[in-house]
Design a protein around this motif. Structure first.
Motif, PDB file in Angstrom:
ATOM      1  N   ARG A   1      -4.084   0.982  -4.250  1.00 52.57           N
ATOM      2  CA  ARG A   1      -4.282   2.392  -4.580  1.00 52.57           C
ATOM      3  C   ARG A   1      -4.728   3.201  -3.368  1.00 52.57           C
ATOM      4  O   ARG A   1      -4.798   4.421  -3.438  1.00 52.57           O
ATOM      5  N   ALA A   2      -5.072   2.514  -2.309  1.00 46.58           N
ATOM      6  CA  ALA A   2      -5.612   3.225  -1.152  1.00 46.58           C
ATOM      7  C   ALA A   2      -4.589   4.199  -0.581  1.00 46.58           C
ATOM      8  O   ALA A   2      -3.394   3.966  -0.633  1.00 46.58           O
TER       9      ALA A   2
ATOM     10  N   ARG B   1       0.814  -1.220   0.000  1.00 50.34           N
ATOM     11  CA  ARG B   1       0.000   0.000   0.000  1.00 50.34           C
ATOM     12  C   ARG B   1       0.843   1.263   0.000  1.00 50.34           C
ATOM     13  O   ARG B   1       0.295   2.368  -0.062  1.00 50.34           O
ATOM     14  N   ALA B   2       2.163   1.132   0.112  1.00 52.59           N
ATOM     15  CA  ALA B   2       3.045   2.306   0.036  1.00 52.59           C
ATOM     16  C   ALA B   2       4.450   1.808  -0.280  1.00 52.59           C
ATOM     17  O   ALA B   2       4.766   0.635  -0.072  1.00 52.59           O
TER      18      ALA B   2
ATOM     19  N   ALA C   1      -0.348  -2.918 -13.088  1.00 54.44           N
ATOM     20  CA  ALA C   1      -1.604  -3.537 -12.653  1.00 54.44           C
ATOM     21  C   ALA C   1      -1.606  -3.758 -11.158  1.00 54.44           C
ATOM     22  O   ALA C   1      -1.607  -4.879 -10.673  1.00 54.44           O
ATOM     23  N   PRO C   2      -1.584  -2.667 -10.391  1.00 56.97           N
ATOM     24  CA  PRO C   2      -1.606  -2.863  -8.942  1.00 56.97           C
ATOM     25  C   PRO C   2      -2.935  -3.451  -8.512  1.00 56.97           C
ATOM     26  O   PRO C   2      -3.956  -3.204  -9.145  1.00 56.97           O
TER      27      PRO C   2
ATOM     28  N   LEU D   1       0.489   2.444   8.152  1.00 53.41           N
ATOM     29  CA  LEU D   1       0.395   1.097   7.580  1.00 53.41           C
ATOM     30  C   LEU D   1       1.185   0.104   8.414  1.00 53.41           C
ATOM     31  O   LEU D   1       2.135   0.466   9.119  1.00 53.41           O
ATOM     32  N   ALA D   2       0.796  -1.159   8.324  1.00 57.62           N
ATOM     33  CA  ALA D   2       1.582  -2.225   8.938  1.00 57.62           C
ATOM     34  C   ALA D   2       2.834  -2.452   8.097  1.00 57.62           C
ATOM     35  O   ALA D   2       2.820  -2.236   6.885  1.00 57.62           O
ATOM     36  N   PRO D   3       3.932  -2.916   8.740  1.00 53.92           N
ATOM     37  CA  PRO D   3       5.165  -3.115   7.974  1.00 53.92           C
ATOM     38  C   PRO D   3       4.986  -3.981   6.729  1.00 53.92           C
ATOM     39  O   PRO D   3       5.545  -3.671   5.671  1.00 53.92           O
ATOM     40  N   ASP D   4       4.176  -5.032   6.821  1.00 55.28           N
ATOM     41  CA  ASP D   4       4.073  -5.911   5.642  1.00 55.28           C
ATOM     42  C   ASP D   4       3.207  -5.335   4.523  1.00 55.28           C
ATOM     43  O   ASP D   4       3.022  -5.963   3.490  1.00 55.28           O
ATOM     44  N   GLU D   5       2.706  -4.122   4.744  1.00 57.89           N
ATOM     45  CA  GLU D   5       1.982  -3.424   3.672  1.00 57.89           C
ATOM     46  C   GLU D   5       2.890  -2.433   2.939  1.00 57.89           C
ATOM     47  O   GLU D   5       2.454  -1.741   2.020  1.00 57.89           O
ATOM     48  N   VAL D   6       4.149  -2.340   3.397  1.00 60.06           N
ATOM     49  CA  VAL D   6       5.070  -1.339   2.856  1.00 60.06           C
ATOM     50  C   VAL D   6       6.230  -2.043   2.163  1.00 60.06           C
ATOM     51  O   VAL D   6       6.798  -3.011   2.686  1.00 60.06           O
ATOM     52  N   LEU D   7       6.580  -1.533   1.009  1.00 62.03           N
ATOM     53  CA  LEU D   7       7.682  -2.074   0.212  1.00 62.03           C
ATOM     54  C   LEU D   7       8.837  -1.094   0.260  1.00 62.03           C
ATOM     55  O   LEU D   7       8.665   0.089  -0.060  1.00 62.03           O
ATOM     56  N   HIS D   8      10.011  -1.558   0.676  1.00 61.92           N
ATOM     57  CA  HIS D   8      11.191  -0.694   0.702  1.00 61.92           C
ATOM     58  C   HIS D   8      12.106  -1.047  -0.464  1.00 61.92           C
ATOM     59  O   HIS D   8      12.399  -2.217  -0.711  1.00 61.92           O
ATOM     60  N   VAL D   9      12.585  -0.004  -1.151  1.00 64.92           N
ATOM     61  CA  VAL D   9      13.417  -0.176  -2.340  1.00 64.92           C
ATOM     62  C   VAL D   9      14.787   0.427  -2.073  1.00 64.92           C
ATOM     63  O   VAL D   9      14.877   1.606  -1.702  1.00 64.92           O
TER      64      VAL D   9
END
Ligand SMILES: [Mg+2]
Length: 242
Positions: A238-239, A4-5, A232-233, A168-176
């Motif tokens: 998109r929230a 989600r982020a 295609a998320p 957001l919860a950690p598993d909803e966040v993607l770190h790059v």
């Protein structure tokens, strides 16, 4: 991947940092030669670099804060030669202006443009880049800098603080990020999803020197990240942050 982020590392992820630091050191040297010639003579670029490394070694309490290390090393160099704190401030300003003159990787801005339309973006950096000075602030909801935050990657605290600000919860966040330890392993241990941005040829096993943690995704450039995420998320990706 249900995310989600997205949080981004900055140095060596959106721009190469080595040429920036080289130019910033040269700019500082030119400024010192013009305004503090005695200190400039005592500390040409190589000597200033060695002084900064020594100051960093001697001050582990500011290991997470490159700006503080730089200021402290300038203070040591300048005060020893009869210059005052005004000169320290001005020297740092000259250095820091150049440090924020970056040249993006060609894929960086197109990818950020695409991804910010789909996800909230935030920055998590161990460096001291100023997104306002760089002009990148509008892309990001916020930037967490280790120096200001007080803890650096790979510590979980800085990742968790970013998730909290995103709501957001950690598993909803993607770190790059580019760094196996600081970005991928750090994010994974904090419970985030991780993308290893790897512009070179080494394999994950070669680069990370361990195999228990693996990135959720490995990409060669940020265009590949867009291909993986941007087209295609899942609907809930998109929230906005809660
Ligand atoms: Mg990096």
């Amino acid at each position: 991947m249900r995310i989600r982020a997205i949080t981004f590392d900055l140095d060596d992820t959106l721009w190469p940092i080595a040429p920036v630091m080289l130019r910033a050191e040269q700019r500082l040297d030119a400024w010192l030669r013009a305004h503090c010639p005695r200190a400039a003579a005592a500390y040409p670029v190589e000597a200033m670099r060695a002084l900064r490394d020594r100051i960093a070694d001697e001050n582990p309490h500011i290991a997470h804060d490159f700006s503080a290390q730089r200021r402290l090393s300038l203070r040591a160099a300048l005060l020893a030669h009869g210059y005052g704190d005004d000169h320290v401030d001005a020297a740092f300003t000259a250095f820091y202006a150049e440090r924020n003159r970056i040249e993006y990787y060609a894929d960086a801005l197109p990818a950020l443009d695409r991804l910010r339309a789909l996800y909230p973006l935030a920055a998590i950096t161990n460096g001291n880049a100023d997104l306002d000075a760089i002009g990148l602030a509008p892309y990001f909801h916020f930037s967490l800098r280790a120096g200001a935050f007080g803890t650096a990657k790979p510590a979980a605290e800085i990742f968790h603080a970013a998730c909290a600000r995103l709501g957001l919860a950690p598993d909803e966040v993607l770190h790059v990020g580019d760094d196996p330890e600081l970005d991928v392993i750090g994010a994974h241990r904090a419970g985030l999803r991780s993308v290893w941005l790897h512009r070179g040829n080494a394999t994950w096993t070669e680069a990370s020197a361990q195999s228990e943690v693996r990135p959720d995704l490995t990409v060669r450039d940020l265009g590949e990240l867009v291909d993986a995420l941007g087209d295609a998320p899942e609907a809930d990706a998109r929230a906005s942050p809660r």
